[in-house]
Design an enzyme around this catalytic site. Structure first.
Site, PDB file in Angstrom:
ATOM      1  N   HIS C  47       0.811  -1.222   0.000  1.00 36.93           N
ATOM      2  CA  HIS C  47       0.000   0.000   0.000  1.00 36.93           C
ATOM      3  C   HIS C  47       0.844   1.272   0.000  1.00 36.93           C
ATOM      4  O   HIS C  47       0.319   2.364  -0.194  1.00 36.93           O
ATOM      5  CB  HIS C  47      -0.948   0.011   1.206  1.00 36.93           C
ATOM      6  CG  HIS C  47      -2.033  -1.015   1.117  1.00 36.93           C
ATOM      7  ND1 HIS C  47      -2.936  -1.044   0.086  1.00 36.93           N
ATOM      8  CD2 HIS C  47      -2.344  -2.066   1.914  1.00 36.93           C
ATOM      9  CE1 HIS C  47      -3.771  -2.070   0.256  1.00 36.93           C
ATOM     10  NE2 HIS C  47      -3.426  -2.710   1.350  1.00 36.93           N
ATOM     11  N   ARG C  72       6.821  -5.578   3.209  1.00 39.02           N
ATOM     12  CA  ARG C  72       5.564  -6.179   2.780  1.00 39.02           C
ATOM     13  C   ARG C  72       5.517  -6.101   1.262  1.00 39.02           C
ATOM     14  O   ARG C  72       5.660  -5.009   0.698  1.00 39.02           O
ATOM     15  CB  ARG C  72       4.351  -5.466   3.378  1.00 39.02           C
ATOM     16  CG  ARG C  72       3.054  -6.133   2.890  1.00 39.02           C
ATOM     17  CD  ARG C  72       1.864  -5.825   3.766  1.00 39.02           C
ATOM     18  NE  ARG C  72       1.437  -4.440   3.613  1.00 39.02           N
ATOM     19  CZ  ARG C  72       0.318  -3.945   4.143  1.00 39.02           C
ATOM     20  NH1 ARG C  72      -0.471  -4.721   4.870  1.00 39.02           N
ATOM     21  NH2 ARG C  72       0.011  -2.672   3.993  1.00 39.02           N
ATOM     22  N   GLU C 151      -6.154 -12.060   6.643  1.00 34.57           N
ATOM     23  CA  GLU C 151      -6.993 -10.854   6.628  1.00 34.57           C
ATOM     24  C   GLU C 151      -8.304 -11.073   5.884  1.00 34.57           C
ATOM     25  O   GLU C 151      -8.957 -10.106   5.481  1.00 34.57           O
ATOM     26  CB  GLU C 151      -6.225  -9.665   6.042  1.00 34.57           C
ATOM     27  CG  GLU C 151      -5.433  -9.949   4.780  1.00 34.57           C
ATOM     28  CD  GLU C 151      -4.576  -8.743   4.329  1.00 34.57           C
ATOM     29  OE1 GLU C 151      -4.768  -7.623   4.825  1.00 34.57           O
ATOM     30  OE2 GLU C 151      -3.715  -8.954   3.449  1.00 34.57           O
ATOM     31  N   ASP C 177      -8.506  -4.954   6.637  1.00 33.26           N
ATOM     32  CA  ASP C 177      -9.085  -5.854   5.639  1.00 33.26           C
ATOM     33  C   ASP C 177      -9.941  -6.918   6.324  1.00 33.26           C
ATOM     34  O   ASP C 177     -10.974  -7.320   5.786  1.00 33.26           O
ATOM     35  CB  ASP C 177      -7.980  -6.495   4.793  1.00 33.26           C
ATOM     36  CG  ASP C 177      -7.548  -5.587   3.655  1.00 33.26           C
ATOM     37  OD1 ASP C 177      -8.422  -4.904   3.093  1.00 33.26           O
ATOM     38  OD2 ASP C 177      -6.351  -5.556   3.321  1.00 33.26           O
TER      39      ASP C 177
HETATM   40 MG    MG Z   1      -4.400  -5.671   4.173  1.00 28.64          MG
END
Ligand code: MG
Ligand code: MG
Ligand code: MG
Ligand code: MG
Ligand code: MG
Ligand code: MG
Lengths: 256, 256, 256, 256, 256, 256
Positions: C47, C72, C151, C177
């Site tokens: 993200h 990540r 998630e 999420d």
């Molecule tokens: Mg997530």
């Protein structure tokens, strides 16, 4: 700029090609090595630290020295193969081609229809080759080479089938991963007898299929051996390794 | 992170320091050379292709290997000297210091008052040294070295005066420019007898003044000579030269 | 440079690890946060706005502060996991691991054979760890951690199976999420009771399996709760959030 | 895009302006702070790690948030002042203006003839302002502000003369350097009584001359004091300091 | 790579040279324009947004198209002239050369002794030219051109003296600044009669001195006029202007 | 900053949208084109040379001009679609959507549950839109558009099925690849009768489905035709093509 000599012609010339291998994230380095006596320069985006922008920048600089630019893509990132051809790269090495399906997908991103499904948009390649779009479309599949990496037991088992995939121009042997695979994960030794036997076999099968055989070597001395075996292309060490060797040699002289 | 060992202490240790020399625009290269057996690493922004952003990035990476980072600034850009000290560099080499006024201006950007007029704002240096602001202000002038380049006839003529300028910690001899100057622009030969005589003289004057003498060498072999003469610091070749030497050695072995 | 302390040992130490979380595209930021009292630093390329080149640069700077660097990766880009391990990262968080096949593919890129199929080429990792190739090959699988993100409802349903996959070292819970998934897409509320129940369950299953449980928290206060629950690692906010909080606090004081 | 509100009008509005201060080399950071409740954003290229390319990128992003972008240039690099105005900056802070000649040279690069000698070429400024070339030429001198830094004894001694230089729009006080100067290099204490007296004096002289007075503050609390004194603009801390403060606050809560 | 044709020979060929002009911060743009029918490419670092790193990258790409690369440096930053020559640039344009001293300092950074004081270190230039160091030292002063910008009343007044400075190869007229200067700061109109008269005079003086005369033009049409007048080199518009023109033409057709 | 106008509303306005198309790796170029009379700007990361970092930088600059930013992702890299939405992009074009499964996977990365499986983390999108997280979650699926590229025979055969996939907002036709596909790989001619027939058909099916139809055109003239046919969005040429056209027009005038 003159139309680039075909990399296919170069590899079929009978004189084995020696390739520089670059993993440092700066285009000035492959540019510099392209001016040395290497025959081509490979940018490694699988294990190297090079990002897309830097690899694209390097392409024009390598070609400016009159040498073909090649790239190793990350495992399974076949879309990147097309992007690098669009940027003007002359060859792509795809790691871990372990199934026929892997080979077919790789080829589909490397070659225009009807051989593959490469999408149209070779902006950098047009600029570097000086070809018109129609010409490039007709000749494009012959202007670049696709090397499928053979570096596992699975790949060795189906090597003839991989070599038979339309659009696969040759194999590239990864001796370190091969040594890991052949030892069942117990050993990392690219100079083992098992690796030697496997690479002789792979080379013979590539030649039988009329396709290219290429391989990585960690040193110039090892490269000389592999050249003698008859590989069409042998890469040597890496930019990092060459720089460290140069430094260690100079320091040794300075402290003598 | 531990407070960095003083570069002054290192240069006074009796063991001559060998420096790597970097002109390629990527911080990974000085980082790599800092992990070899060099004692310090110099980033060349006078003749090299390195920009400010890359030199700053390199600083943290060189220091991470426990080696002092140094920089050569462009001719007359003394404000850059302060900026690099702020970023955490341990030394600055200023080219073409040909007048007392040059030396004074250089020193004024290198040292806090009352010695010079360096402005306060050592953000990177605080981060890399781990010192508190008050401590850094007290110790800062002793944490870095200023090398005035002696590479013209004018500079040789006033070498004692340059060495006497408060805030100038030493001289750095540029043999190529010196050879051009001493030959009246007719010859570029850093190994000429005139250069040899001049550097012996400069070294002697620096030692007499109790300051450091440093020098550039094009090869490890030449560095060994200069170390034996008693220079405190000798830089060796350049990243480009080392990489080319490594490449040529590997290619020679591959084609043997 | 000393060999890095194992991130496994750190996570097993009994003292929960607090991680910084970085999404801004500049390596100086994780470098700066690594010098604060965080135990590790995560670069978010799912993200966040961070590209590969910046994440690689950050790795060396985080490790220079003696902290493990983690990343990540984008959803499904498991080849990137290998590339970051090669660059010297100590851990990888893979989002949206919703099937056993996802977990197996992730593990295959994280671990050398025979556990997985990670390909050999750890140039950055060798440089940062100081290990020789043979040593790194033997120890490599234990030098880094693989966190599968839980998630979704699908992931919760097969959490024991995910935890049982060889090469998966732990789970990392994504509360936002998870809240979307558990509410059937009607609500984004990481503090909901459904999320709380789910994360307690996931933590318990991870502990039962002898593997690590990690989680994201939006604030320091929430992190304190999660630490008390017994998570091995808790990440806190993000570089953007911390910078905004610092700015708002200063502006409030300035306008008081 | 609307024509930008004049920074002169903003500073004359009676409401003191609070400025963010950025030294990290990534344009996303000033962009982010421009969306917080700061009135303007300063990029520090004297003591910060920001290079020219990054400062130019930041300009458009800060202006996109409707805030004026400003820059502090390196000592004596007045050519940079023009380059930043060309890129669309609304203000320039020049450090160490210690002589009338310094002030005049600074002003000459800030203002078009007949006030100064700024050269024509405001490509970025035209794009960001939406003005036509003829309009920009007529209005340009009023669209940006020039702040001469007063941070030495020499500058204080001639403050009225500096303020009288045509094209100098105001002064910007550097309390840290001032404290070093006023203590004769023995102390770095921006909160000393000597500094306090000096800044009150400087503020009074600027107001008497009908020009702007601005100043740096290390914290929001200090900024509140300076606002109350009547400064037109007060900068607060730095991006690094705000990020560290945010991190320390979050870590404290997490470990509570 | 072949040794580059001398830019002096090109400018003396009798066929006026048309130059592209680049201010956008990406090397791919000058590379692209170098493949169009321009005779040379100028990178503008005075008014453009191009930083040092990008200009250096552009150099190799422009030369790869067989065209000379030139740069306009910021006002007074003569050290940059040397740095760009070292990188392989074939020409430097220095703005605001208003005194004999300006011209002499510019020349001193452009030419090796005994003409000037250019320091030795042409790493990029050696790589791009393929010359050996000794050869480059002997020929270097003739491989590049120095253009002094004439764009003020002061410069016009001493134009013969500027042209007589050894190491100054020609003048480059800046019509916009000249119009501002000649109108006493009241008008910015590069097509004014006063400018026309001044540029005719300057051209005549340059020809009388046996040196080059070059000039900037905002459009192709204006360039045709200037070519007819007999300028040796005429630059046309800018990358930004060409891109906008291309866009406006396409949009007009699309909305027809 | 005001909340951005919905791109859906813009495309439904009845006035066809003209899009700029950018493949050069520098954010200043889309920023510049966004200030021209284009309605939106597309960054091409399939065939262009733009990397992730540059595309993210461009997003804020395009939005600053009040225009929606869009991106074309590489073939099959659907995770990138989410990353660009997180960065604030308003639309994504996915090439080579040849199966229903392709379309579903693309949609799953474009839309939050329950429509798709887009993961939460829209940091850049929150900053650029000014929305609060809860608001953005509720409105997010309507704030951006997903265009599935129809450019093969397979895609044409199932065009109604592709258009029926929830989360697919429209189709984007690639005439060049379509011409290659429809000619069985024998011809690359985006203006062929077969392509014309196919695009009329595709447009009709999109309109029948109540979804958007967009298409690439190589010139402004062709764009006018396509606008008349009723496409909702037509992209025109590319930054490279516009720059070359501008250059050729200027050079023609200069040599007239
Ligand atoms: Mg997530
Ligand atoms: Mg391998
Ligand atoms: Mg020198
Ligand atoms: Mg100061
Ligand atoms: Mg001018
Ligand atoms: Mg297509």
């Amino acid at each position: 700029m003159l139309p680039r000599a075909s990399i296919h012609d170069r590899l079929r010339s009978g004189s084995p090609a020696l390739a520089a291998w670059c993993g440092l994230p700066e285009a000035a380095i492959p540019a510099l090595l392209a001016r040395e006596a290497f025959d081509m320069v490979v940018i490694d985006t699988q294990h190297g630290a090079v990002d897309f922008a830097t690899a694209v920048r390097a392409t024009a600089l390598i070609e400016a020295a009159g040498k073909p630019a090649m790239v190793r893509i990350p495992v399974g990132d076949f879309a990147a193969a097309s992007r690098y051809l669009d940027a003007g790269m002359s060859g792509v090495i795809a790691p871990m081609i372990n199934t026929i399906e892997d080979a077919r997908r790789f080829a589909s991103f490397m070659k225009f229809p009807p051989v593959g499904e490469r999408s149209w948009g070779p902006h950098g390649a047009l600029a570097l080759s000086g070809l018109q779009p129609g010409d490039y479309f007709q000749k494009g599949n012959g202007l670049s080479v696709s090397f499928a990496m053979v570096e596992t037991r699975e790949a060795l088992d189906i090597i003839d089938d991989i070599l038979a995939v339309p659009g696969i121009d040759g194999i590239f042997i990864g001796p370190s991963d091969l040594s890991i695979a052949l030892s069942g994960g117990t050993d990392m030794n690219p100079a083992s007898a098992m690796v030697e036997e496997a690479l002789d076999h792979a080379l013979a099968r590539a030649r039988a299929a009329g396709k290219f055989a290429a391989i990585y070597s960690a040193t110039g001395e090892r490269a000389a051996d592999l050249v003698r075996k008859g590989f069409h292309m042998v890469s040597i060490a890496s930019d990092t390794a060459l720089l460290r060797a140069g430094a260690q040699m100079a320091l040794k002289a300075a402290r003598a």
